[in-house]
Write a protein that holds these residues in place. Structure first.
Motif, PDB file in Angstrom:
ATOM      1  N   GLU A  91     -18.200  34.956   1.618  1.00  0.00           N
ATOM      2  CA  GLU A  91     -18.286  35.745   2.844  1.00  0.00           C
ATOM      3  C   GLU A  91     -18.179  34.848   4.075  1.00  0.00           C
ATOM      4  OE1 GLU A  91     -21.982  37.789   2.641  1.00  0.00           O
ATOM      5  OE2 GLU A  91     -21.269  39.358   1.269  1.00  0.00           O
ATOM      6  N   GLN A  92     -18.803  33.681   4.019  1.00  0.00           N
ATOM      7  CA  GLN A  92     -18.758  32.753   5.149  1.00  0.00           C
ATOM      8  C   GLN A  92     -17.390  32.091   5.280  1.00  0.00           C
ATOM      9  OE1 GLN A  92     -22.218  30.063   5.115  1.00  0.00           O
ATOM     10  NE2 GLN A  92     -23.277  31.552   3.823  1.00  0.00           N
ATOM     11  N   LEU A  93     -16.780  31.741   4.152  1.00  0.00           N
ATOM     12  CA  LEU A  93     -15.482  31.077   4.200  1.00  0.00           C
ATOM     13  C   LEU A  93     -14.399  32.011   4.732  1.00  0.00           C
ATOM     14  CD1 LEU A  93     -13.583  28.737   3.640  1.00  0.00           C
ATOM     15  CD2 LEU A  93     -13.547  29.388   1.223  1.00  0.00           C
ATOM     16  N   LEU A  94     -14.488  33.296   4.416  1.00  0.00           N
ATOM     17  CA  LEU A  94     -13.469  34.246   4.865  1.00  0.00           C
ATOM     18  C   LEU A  94     -13.474  34.438   6.374  1.00  0.00           C
ATOM     19  CD1 LEU A  94     -13.657  36.958   2.053  1.00  0.00           C
ATOM     20  CD2 LEU A  94     -11.863  35.255   2.420  1.00  0.00           C
ATOM     21  N   ILE A 217     -11.008  26.400  -2.675  1.00  0.00           N
ATOM     22  CA  ILE A 217     -12.139  26.314  -3.604  1.00  0.00           C
ATOM     23  C   ILE A 217     -13.062  25.162  -3.216  1.00  0.00           C
ATOM     24  CG2 ILE A 217     -12.813  26.068  -6.017  1.00  0.00           C
ATOM     25  CD1 ILE A 217     -10.121  27.202  -6.804  1.00  0.00           C
ATOM     26  N   GLN A 218     -12.481  24.062  -2.745  1.00  0.00           N
ATOM     27  CA  GLN A 218     -13.291  22.926  -2.279  1.00  0.00           C
ATOM     28  C   GLN A 218     -14.187  23.357  -1.121  1.00  0.00           C
ATOM     29  OE1 GLN A 218     -10.994  19.750  -0.594  1.00  0.00           O
ATOM     30  NE2 GLN A 218     -12.632  18.238  -0.712  1.00  0.00           N
ATOM     31  N   ASN A 219     -13.632  24.094  -0.167  1.00  0.00           N
ATOM     32  CA  ASN A 219     -14.437  24.585   0.953  1.00  0.00           C
ATOM     33  C   ASN A 219     -15.482  25.596   0.499  1.00  0.00           C
ATOM     34  OD1 ASN A 219     -13.449  23.121   3.139  1.00  0.00           O
ATOM     35  ND2 ASN A 219     -11.778  24.552   3.525  1.00  0.00           N
ATOM     36  N   LEU A 220     -15.105  26.465  -0.437  1.00  0.00           N
ATOM     37  CA  LEU A 220     -16.050  27.445  -0.973  1.00  0.00           C
ATOM     38  C   LEU A 220     -17.270  26.750  -1.565  1.00  0.00           C
ATOM     39  CD1 LEU A 220     -16.687  30.429  -1.850  1.00  0.00           C
ATOM     40  CD2 LEU A 220     -15.501  29.884  -3.988  1.00  0.00           C
ATOM     41  N   CYS A 221     -17.034  25.732  -2.360  1.00  0.00           N
ATOM     42  CA  CYS A 221     -18.137  25.024  -3.025  1.00  0.00           C
ATOM     43  C   CYS A 221     -18.940  24.195  -2.028  1.00  0.00           C
ATOM     44  CB  CYS A 221     -17.589  24.152  -4.144  1.00  0.00           C
ATOM     45  SG  CYS A 221     -16.930  25.092  -5.547  1.00  0.00           S
ATOM     46  N   GLU A 227     -23.103  22.510   2.963  1.00  0.00           N
ATOM     47  CA  GLU A 227     -22.523  21.428   3.759  1.00  0.00           C
ATOM     48  C   GLU A 227     -21.355  21.871   4.638  1.00  0.00           C
ATOM     49  OE1 GLU A 227     -21.693  17.989   1.405  1.00  0.00           O
ATOM     50  OE2 GLU A 227     -23.651  18.000   0.424  1.00  0.00           O
ATOM     51  N   GLY A 228     -21.112  23.172   4.758  1.00  0.00           N
ATOM     52  CA  GLY A 228     -20.031  23.639   5.618  1.00  0.00           C
ATOM     53  C   GLY A 228     -18.666  23.324   5.052  1.00  0.00           C
ATOM     54  N   LEU A 229     -17.636  23.400   5.904  1.00  0.00           N
ATOM     55  CA  LEU A 229     -16.270  23.158   5.449  1.00  0.00           C
ATOM     56  C   LEU A 229     -16.060  21.685   5.101  1.00  0.00           C
ATOM     57  CD1 LEU A 229     -14.138  25.229   8.008  1.00  0.00           C
ATOM     58  CD2 LEU A 229     -14.749  25.866   5.676  1.00  0.00           C
ATOM     59  N   ALA A 230     -15.416  21.440   3.975  1.00  0.00           N
ATOM     60  CA  ALA A 230     -15.030  20.076   3.611  1.00  0.00           C
ATOM     61  C   ALA A 230     -13.738  19.688   4.309  1.00  0.00           C
ATOM     62  CB  ALA A 230     -14.867  19.965   2.088  1.00  0.00           C
ATOM     63  N   VAL A 231     -12.844  20.666   4.496  1.00  0.00           N
ATOM     64  CA  VAL A 231     -11.567  20.447   5.177  1.00  0.00           C
ATOM     65  C   VAL A 231     -11.389  21.559   6.202  1.00  0.00           C
ATOM     66  CG1 VAL A 231      -9.059  20.288   4.926  1.00  0.00           C
ATOM     67  CG2 VAL A 231     -10.547  19.387   3.120  1.00  0.00           C
ATOM     68  N   GLU A 232     -11.206  21.198   7.457  1.00  0.00           N
ATOM     69  CA  GLU A 232     -10.970  22.194   8.499  1.00  0.00           C
ATOM     70  C   GLU A 232      -9.614  22.846   8.286  1.00  0.00           C
ATOM     71  OE1 GLU A 232     -12.796  23.371  10.924  1.00  0.00           O
ATOM     72  OE2 GLU A 232     -14.550  22.087  10.625  1.00  0.00           O
ATOM     73  N   VAL A 233      -9.566  24.167   8.404  1.00  0.00           N
ATOM     74  CA  VAL A 233      -8.306  24.888   8.244  1.00  0.00           C
ATOM     75  C   VAL A 233      -7.765  25.247   9.620  1.00  0.00           C
ATOM     76  CG1 VAL A 233      -8.883  25.810   5.989  1.00  0.00           C
ATOM     77  CG2 VAL A 233      -9.524  27.093   8.015  1.00  0.00           C
ATOM     78  N   CYS A 428     -20.548  23.007  -6.292  1.00  0.00           N
ATOM     79  CA  CYS A 428     -21.184  24.111  -5.567  1.00  0.00           C
ATOM     80  C   CYS A 428     -22.702  24.067  -5.697  1.00  0.00           C
ATOM     81  CB  CYS A 428     -20.632  25.452  -6.037  1.00  0.00           C
ATOM     82  SG  CYS A 428     -20.799  25.768  -7.801  1.00  0.00           S
ATOM     83  N   GLY A 429     -23.240  22.924  -6.115  1.00  0.00           N
ATOM     84  CA  GLY A 429     -24.683  22.758  -6.240  1.00  0.00           C
ATOM     85  C   GLY A 429     -25.139  22.398  -7.632  1.00  0.00           C
ATOM     86  N   TRP A 430     -24.209  22.414  -8.579  1.00  0.00           N
ATOM     87  CA  TRP A 430     -24.528  22.120  -9.978  1.00  0.00           C
ATOM     88  C   TRP A 430     -23.701  20.950 -10.515  1.00  0.00           C
ATOM     89  CZ3 TRP A 430     -24.583  26.993  -7.937  1.00  0.00           C
ATOM     90  CH2 TRP A 430     -25.740  27.754  -8.130  1.00  0.00           C
ATOM     91  N   GLY A 431     -23.175  20.139  -9.634  1.00  0.00           N
ATOM     92  CA  GLY A 431     -22.333  19.026 -10.058  1.00  0.00           C
ATOM     93  C   GLY A 431     -20.864  19.408 -10.089  1.00  0.00           C
ATOM     94  N   ARG A 432     -20.027  18.432 -10.341  1.00  0.00           N
ATOM     95  CA  ARG A 432     -18.585  18.669 -10.379  1.00  0.00           C
ATOM     96  C   ARG A 432     -18.187  19.331 -11.699  1.00  0.00           C
ATOM     97  NH1 ARG A 432     -15.557  13.498  -7.535  1.00  0.00           N
ATOM     98  NH2 ARG A 432     -16.801  13.484  -5.609  1.00  0.00           N
ATOM     99  N   PRO A 433     -17.021  19.983 -11.710  1.00  0.00           N
ATOM    100  CA  PRO A 433     -16.592  20.631 -12.956  1.00  0.00           C
ATOM    101  C   PRO A 433     -16.293  19.603 -14.048  1.00  0.00           C
ATOM    102  CG  PRO A 433     -14.839  20.690 -11.327  1.00  0.00           C
ATOM    103  CD  PRO A 433     -16.051  20.189 -10.616  1.00  0.00           C
ATOM    104  N   THR A 434     -16.512  19.994 -15.272  1.00  0.00           N
ATOM    105  CA  THR A 434     -16.191  19.125 -16.401  1.00  0.00           C
ATOM    106  C   THR A 434     -14.707  19.189 -16.747  1.00  0.00           C
ATOM    107  OG1 THR A 434     -16.782  20.905 -17.935  1.00  0.00           O
ATOM    108  CG2 THR A 434     -18.498  19.309 -17.371  1.00  0.00           C
ATOM    109  N   TYR A 435     -14.081  20.338 -16.461  1.00  0.00           N
ATOM    110  CA  TYR A 435     -12.644  20.464 -16.715  1.00  0.00           C
ATOM    111  C   TYR A 435     -12.064  21.547 -15.823  1.00  0.00           C
ATOM    112  CZ  TYR A 435      -8.115  20.880 -18.942  1.00  0.00           C
ATOM    113  OH  TYR A 435      -6.765  20.895 -19.160  1.00  0.00           O
ATOM    114  N   VAL A 436     -10.845  21.292 -15.337  1.00  0.00           N
ATOM    115  CA  VAL A 436     -10.095  22.253 -14.535  1.00  0.00           C
ATOM    116  C   VAL A 436      -8.832  22.592 -15.312  1.00  0.00           C
ATOM    117  CG1 VAL A 436      -8.894  22.685 -12.366  1.00  0.00           C
ATOM    118  CG2 VAL A 436     -11.006  21.322 -12.383  1.00  0.00           C
TER     119      VAL A 436
END
Length: 482
Positions: A91-94, A217-221, A227-233, A428-436
């Motif tokens: 909701e915040q990212l949109l 997805i990076q900004n979402l997480c 921590e707000g936006l990781a990359v400004e759009v 997103c608060g639980w560490g980085r993904p193990t696989y993408v």
């Protein structure tokens, strides 16, 4: 032994959430009983990729190490549920990217697809500010009755894992001759009994190339972990054509004949041929040895691209019987955001991709040393390349096809890579993904390269239409990569 997911394995949260920009953060007027809309005009490069892509991220979280959220719903174990945190973050990212909550529709003139999206909330009967139900990001939530580890190696394409993705929108033309409306993107969060979860994202390629989707997805997480936006759009964005548009009149200066065009009603059967992908693992040691074997400076991506192109050509020669003098075009995507093109920086939302073509005959691909093939790719990618002029020529070429009411598509062999994209920078608060990963159903004529940090390797996903194709392709592959 790995367990197989089925429809009975998941319990769906109901009702389906349509996530829209947070009214509390949304700029502009807050009253009125009608929504306000804006249009995002898509450029030629966007419309060349008018189909949806999917990606999934697996998180091996454990309840004992998950921090308690400062607000929002918490589980019985005392920690905030991933779907709650992610939905609030969306909701915040949109607010920063409201066009992501839009719908792909035909424009008023009827000759282009564009995105229509709400830009201001409206007040309905109960006084709550929200956008119409048809707009928004579909947000599916499911709970699996097994542990994440029970799935086995999720890096192997498996049709049973495709249930972890939200459904693809139906693409086609209605009885009125207009394209069917389609959402821009959707999400599915699936939690497992162990505390692990997955985030699957379906996104229109016309709206976002791989980099844009990864940054979303990076900004979402980043927002989800506070921590707000990781990359400004870049905003506001009303037209990608304004940044990367055609000349008038369009005048392509290069040969882009590998881009073919069809009437919209025929595009489904012509281009989007899908089948279950096969995975091939290339370790970092094997990639290093492969680079050293060619004896010339090159990147890992370039030498792997050369090898896959050769394997593809052998299938065309041996299995399909094409003559040795048949020309084979391979077009590899190049991210334009680091190429100094005005208005196209890392915050550019849309497709900033140049398909760089390399041409050769089948005989040359099979007979020349691999080093010569790498040299050919390097010359196309690095030497004598005016990237701005080449991109402008491609834009003009696609624009001419669009003006004739045609749908342009890349028909060459292509090797898109997700390796350099920030999908693994999505904590997103639980560490980085193990696989993408990607779904098992992939488009034919692609070899998709994925990073696999846990295995210290790259995964290559390739679609074969027969066992004979697969054996022929893998024989070339094994000659160079053990």
């Amino acid at each position: 032994m790995a367990k197989t997911l089925s429809a009975n394995s998941l319990v769906w949260e109901s009702p389906l959430h349509m996530v829209t920009p947070s009214p509390a953060l949304q700029p502009g007027p807050s009253g009125g009983d009608e929504p306000k809309f804006a249009d995002l005009q898509l450029g030629p490069l966007d419309l060349m990729f008018d189909y949806h892509n999917s990606v999934i991220l697996f998180y091996d979280a454990r309840p004992s190490i998950v921090s308690l959220g400062s607000n929002g719903r918490t589980s019985e174990r005392g920690y905030e549920l991933p779907e709650v945190r992610l939905r609030r973050a969306l909701e915040q990212l949109l607010v920063h990217q409201p066009s992501a909550a839009g719908v792909l529709v035909q424009n008023e003139s009827g000759d282009r697809v564009q995105i229509k999206y709400p830009v201001a909330p409206f007040v309905d009967g109960d006084g709550a500010k929200r956008a119409p139900f048809v707009y928004g990001v579909p947000f599916h939530v499911a709970h699996a009755n097994i542990a994440l580890a029970d799935l086995g190696d999720v890096s192997i394409p498996d049709p049973s894992l495709d249930i972890l993705y939200p459904p693809m929108p139906k693409q086609g033309v209605g009885d009125d001759g207009c394209v069917l409306p389609r959402f821009v993107m959707s999400f599915q969060v699936t939690t497992f009994t162990c505390g692990g979860f997955s985030i699957a994202h379906v996104c229109s390629h016309a709206y976002a190339d791989g980099y844009t989707a990864a940054v979303f997805i990076q900004n979402l997480c980043s927002i989800a972990r506070g921590e707000g936006l990781a990359v400004e759009v870049d905003r506001p964005v009303t037209s990608t054509t304004a940044v990367m548009g055609p000349r008038e009149p369009p005048c392509p200066t290069l040969d882009h004949s590998f881009i073919k065009a069809w009437k919209p009603a025929k595009i489904q059967g012509v281009h989007l041929q899908r089948a279950t992908a096969t995975r091939m693992v290339v370790s970092m040691e094997a990639l290093k040895a492969l680079r050293n074997s060619v004896g010339i400076p090159c990147s890992r991506n370039q030498v792997l691209l050369a090898l896959l192109w050769r394997a593809h050509a052998r299938v065309r020669r041996v299995v399909h019987g094409l003559p040795g003098d048949e020309e084979e075009v391979m077009a590899f995507p190049m991210n334009l955001r680091t190429r100094g093109i005005p208005g196209v920086g890392e915050g550019f939302v849309g497709n900033a991709v140049y398909l760089c073509p390399v041409r050769s005959t089948i005989s040359q691909l099979l007979e020349m040393p691999l080093s010569s093939l790498v040299r050919k790719i390097r010359r196309a990618a690095v030497e004598n390349l005016d990237i701005a002029a080449c991109t402008q020529s491609l834009i003009d070429y696609v624009e001419l096809q669009l003006r004739e009411g045609l749908v342009p598509r890349n028909t060459s062999f292509t090797m898109p890579s997700l390796v350099s994209l920030p999908f693994y920078e999505t904590d997103c608060g639980w560490g980085r993904p193990t696989y993408v990963g990607r779904p098992s159903q992939q488009i034919h004529n692609l070899s998709i390269v994925l990073d696999h940090p846990a295995a210290n390797a790259w995964n290559v996903l390739t679609v074969f239409r027969s066992l004979e194709e697969r054996a022929c392709f893998e024989e070339v592959f094994r000659d160079y990569v053990s």
